[in-house]
Design an enzyme around this catalytic site. Structure first.
Site, PDB file in Angstrom:
ATOM      1  N   LYS A  70      -6.358  -7.210  20.047  1.00  0.00           N
ATOM      2  CA  LYS A  70      -7.616  -7.491  20.749  1.00  0.00           C
ATOM      3  C   LYS A  70      -8.454  -6.262  21.096  1.00  0.00           C
ATOM      4  O   LYS A  70      -9.677  -6.345  21.139  1.00  0.00           O
ATOM      5  CB  LYS A  70      -7.355  -8.293  22.028  1.00  0.00           C
ATOM      6  CG  LYS A  70      -6.987  -9.735  21.757  1.00  0.00           C
ATOM      7  CD  LYS A  70      -6.865 -10.514  23.043  1.00  0.00           C
ATOM      8  CE  LYS A  70      -6.534 -11.969  22.743  1.00  0.00           C
ATOM      9  NZ  LYS A  70      -6.568 -12.808  23.939  1.00  0.00           N
ATOM     10  N   ASP A 107     -12.074 -15.674  25.908  1.00  0.00           N
ATOM     11  CA  ASP A 107     -11.030 -15.958  26.904  1.00  0.00           C
ATOM     12  C   ASP A 107     -11.632 -16.252  28.269  1.00  0.00           C
ATOM     13  O   ASP A 107     -11.161 -17.116  29.009  1.00  0.00           O
ATOM     14  CB  ASP A 107     -10.064 -14.780  27.023  1.00  0.00           C
ATOM     15  CG  ASP A 107      -9.263 -14.561  25.752  1.00  0.00           C
ATOM     16  OD1 ASP A 107      -9.145 -15.505  24.949  1.00  0.00           O
ATOM     17  OD2 ASP A 107      -8.763 -13.435  25.553  1.00  0.00           O
TER      18      ASP A 107
END
Ligand code: ATR
Length: 279
Positions: A70, A107
């Site tokens: 990420k 997210d």
């Protein structure tokens, strides 16, 4: 949509075979009667640059990113949106028509959307929130809470320096407090979120006294293996509302489909049940 379109996306991770994302996206492909595939892509860290660059020639619309990619992926894509830049990590890559790669972080959307759907009466300005942990998950959640307008976010982490650094970086409404003060930090809080790995299968449980947590407060755990963590079951036992981590995973996939395929998907009880059965 033309019938010869084959929708391609996947999740890059290492390891990746534990990921529930192929099951989630596969459900939507079937549900909407679409031709396509969402694949687990086992990409080692050193292979990430080439893997991302191969999305376009292979005909992928984009991909999700999971551990450990990420952060590294941010420097490999052509553009990172404001949310991704602020969080310092991207969870989703979109291949644009000109072949360039756009990174974003869904997210924080997944976190807040699941909160709003699970507790429609939750109001950001109702009172302070407590966030436990200061890793990648915490960054997305602190950003989401600050954006939503929570007046005070009390951030507690085993390693205080990490919480202090995050509070300094994000500024108000974050406030770093020592891990030892977590029981006191519950005073007057309207939301408490566990973003640490504590409570996950194979890990110690979160050692936290909820005695001072108001009964109207919501307890939210981003861990979803197991769905009912010791933290959530303790909160439920004393009468607090609880929110588990599975919905965050489900909801973050909605903006990904919009960006990749231009399709509005829905998180349904059937989808949730399918994933729950696999946990
Ligand atoms: P993620 O990106 O998934 O959030 P991470 O960056 O490894 O993962 O962060 C894990 C979080 O769990 C951290 O806040 C970590 O605390 P430290 O910053 O002190 O490492 C927290 N954590 C992990 N094990 C813990 C433990 N035994 N007690 C308290 N906190 C713990």
């Amino acid at each position: 949509m033309s019938s010869d379109r084959f929708l391609l996306a996947g999740v890059m991770g290492w390891p990746v075979m534990h990921s529930r994302s192929p099951m989630l996206h596969g459900y939507w492909l079937r549900e909407y009667g679409l031709k396509g595939a969402y694949l687990p892509l086992a990409v080692q860290p050193e292979g990430l640059p080439a893997a991302l660059r191969s999305l376009k020639p292979l005909g992928f619309a984009g991909c999700n990113l999971t551990i450990p990619h990420k952060q590294h992926a941010m420097s490999l894509v052509d553009e990172v949106d404001e949310v991704g830049r602020r969080i310092g990590a991207i969870s989703c890559v979109v291949v644009r028509p000109d072949g360039s790669l756009a990174g974003s972080n869904n997210d924080c959307y997944g976190f807040i959307e699941h909160l709003r759907q699970s507790a429609p009466d939750w109001r950001a300005d109702a009172g302070p929130a407590v966030v436990l942990g200061a890793g990648g998950g915490s960054r997305a959640i602190c950003y989401a809470l600050a954006q939503a307008g929570v007046p005070e976010v009390r951030l507690l982490n085993r390693t205080l320096e990490r919480a202090s650094a995050l509070a300094t970086e994000f500024g108000s409404p974050l406030r770093a407090l020592p891990w030892e003060q977590r029981a006191d930090a519950m005073e007057g809080a309207m939301l408490v979120v566990n973003t640490t790995s504590l409570g996950m299968v194979g890990q110690a449980s979160l050692d936290l006294s909820l005695e001072r947590l108001p009964l109207q407060a919501i307890a939210y755990d981003i861990v979803y293996t197991p769905l009912m963590t010791p933290f959530l079951s303790a909160a439920r036992a004393r009468g607090n509302r609880i929110i588990d981590g599975l919905g965050m995973l489900l909801h973050q996939a909605v903006p990904a489909w919009r960006a990749w395929f231009g399709i509005e998907t829905r998180v349904t009880p059937q989808l949730r049940a399918l994933l729950e059965a696999s946990l």
